[in-house]
Scaffold this motif. Sequence first.
Motif, mmCIF file in Angstrom:
data_model
loop_
_atom_site.group_PDB
_atom_site.id
_atom_site.type_symbol
_atom_site.label_atom_id
_atom_site.label_comp_id
_atom_site.label_asym_id
_atom_site.label_seq_id
_atom_site.Cartn_x
_atom_site.Cartn_y
_atom_site.Cartn_z
ATOM 1 N N ALA A 213 32.522 29.234 40.806
ATOM 2 C CA ALA A 213 33.574 30.238 40.981
ATOM 3 C C ALA A 213 34.381 29.938 42.238
ATOM 4 O O ALA A 213 35.618 30.070 42.242
ATOM 5 N N PHE B 91 38.385 29.467 41.986
ATOM 6 C CA PHE B 91 39.312 30.358 42.671
ATOM 7 C C PHE B 91 40.130 29.616 43.729
ATOM 8 O O PHE B 91 41.283 29.954 43.978
ATOM 9 N N PRO C 29 44.637 34.191 40.500
ATOM 10 C CA PRO C 29 43.257 34.625 40.278
ATOM 11 C C PRO C 29 43.004 35.099 38.848
ATOM 12 O O PRO C 29 41.901 34.982 38.335
ATOM 13 N N ARG D 114 33.053 40.546 35.902
ATOM 14 C CA ARG D 114 33.870 39.632 36.713
ATOM 15 C C ARG D 114 34.049 40.177 38.133
ATOM 16 O O ARG D 114 33.964 39.440 39.110
ATOM 17 N N THR D 115 34.260 41.488 38.246
ATOM 18 C CA THR D 115 34.430 42.093 39.567
ATOM 19 C C THR D 115 33.166 41.941 40.404
ATOM 20 O O THR D 115 33.236 41.652 41.600
ATOM 21 N N ILE E 86 33.044 38.408 41.655
ATOM 22 C CA ILE E 86 34.026 38.212 42.730
ATOM 23 C C ILE E 86 33.518 38.851 44.026
ATOM 24 O O ILE E 86 33.623 38.256 45.103
ATOM 25 N N ARG E 87 32.950 40.052 43.917
ATOM 26 C CA ARG E 87 32.402 40.720 45.114
ATOM 27 C C ARG E 87 31.297 39.883 45.748
ATOM 28 O O ARG E 87 31.211 39.771 46.966
ATOM 29 N N TYR F 29 32.866 36.841 47.437
ATOM 30 C CA TYR F 29 33.584 37.308 48.622
ATOM 31 C C TYR F 29 32.603 37.609 49.753
ATOM 32 O O TYR F 29 32.807 37.197 50.902
ATOM 33 N N LEU G 266 40.842 34.377 46.203
ATOM 34 C CA LEU G 266 39.655 35.218 46.060
ATOM 35 C C LEU G 266 39.934 36.629 46.568
ATOM 36 O O LEU G 266 39.569 37.614 45.929
ATOM 37 N N ALA H 235 42.053 38.387 44.068
ATOM 38 C CA ALA H 235 41.262 38.764 42.889
ATOM 39 C C ALA H 235 40.443 40.013 43.176
ATOM 40 O O ALA H 235 40.341 40.899 42.323
ATOM 41 N N LEU H 236 39.884 40.117 44.370
ATOM 42 C CA LEU H 236 39.057 41.272 44.701
ATOM 43 C C LEU H 236 39.901 42.521 44.914
ATOM 44 O O LEU H 236 39.612 43.583 44.374
ATOM 45 N N ASN I 274 41.925 43.811 41.460
ATOM 46 C CA ASN I 274 41.253 43.800 40.159
ATOM 47 C C ASN I 274 41.604 45.007 39.305
ATOM 48 O O ASN I 274 41.283 45.035 38.136
#
Length: 197
Positions: free
Chosen positions: A21, A25, A31, A57-58, A61-62, A65, A110, A113-114, A117
């Motif tokens: 990932a 990213f 994203p 997906r969230t 990403i979290r 991150y 990234l 994306a976070l 979202n």
Amino acid sequence: MTERKPRKDAVRNREAVLAAADVLFTRCESPADVTMADIATAAGVGKGTLFRAFGDRTGLIRALYAARLEPVREAIEEGPPPLGPATPPLERVPALLDAVLCFKLDNRHLALALEGNGSDSPYRAEHYERWHTLLHDMLERIPGLTDSAFTAHALLAAVRADLVEHLAGHEGLPREEMRGHLASFAAALLGTRPRGG
């Protein structure tokens, strides 16, 4: 009752997924282009593995991150000046904002994306609440400064991922110029002068 350790293959799969990932990213145009299927393929695991490990997906990403942010978090919570807790607030607030800006510049897709979202308000996200609480606590310790909760929101607005992307990506504003503008903005709000100013 002892907590069960994750199986070695689960740990290995999680690391492979986060690494895949991370690469996707970093290389993507947007994203939104990075799907769970893309990540699963790049990591060499099934999509079910992703959903079991991260929920959605969230969640993935979290997790990515948070992993990337860990060195910044450590510097803020335990590090030496200018970020560490022993630094006076008037110096620490601009240093914290600069660290967040640099992190978002280095992790633009990234962060976008976070923060973008669409699943919830960015102001209720765990990472935002953490930054706001930390800034609010620092600002509370600055004599004469009023409404530290709003000031913390205003300062964090200056490092939102969409603004960073607009300035760096669309306007082509150089990194050092962005850092200088942010330092001046923080200094104006705090009633100080930026370093070197």
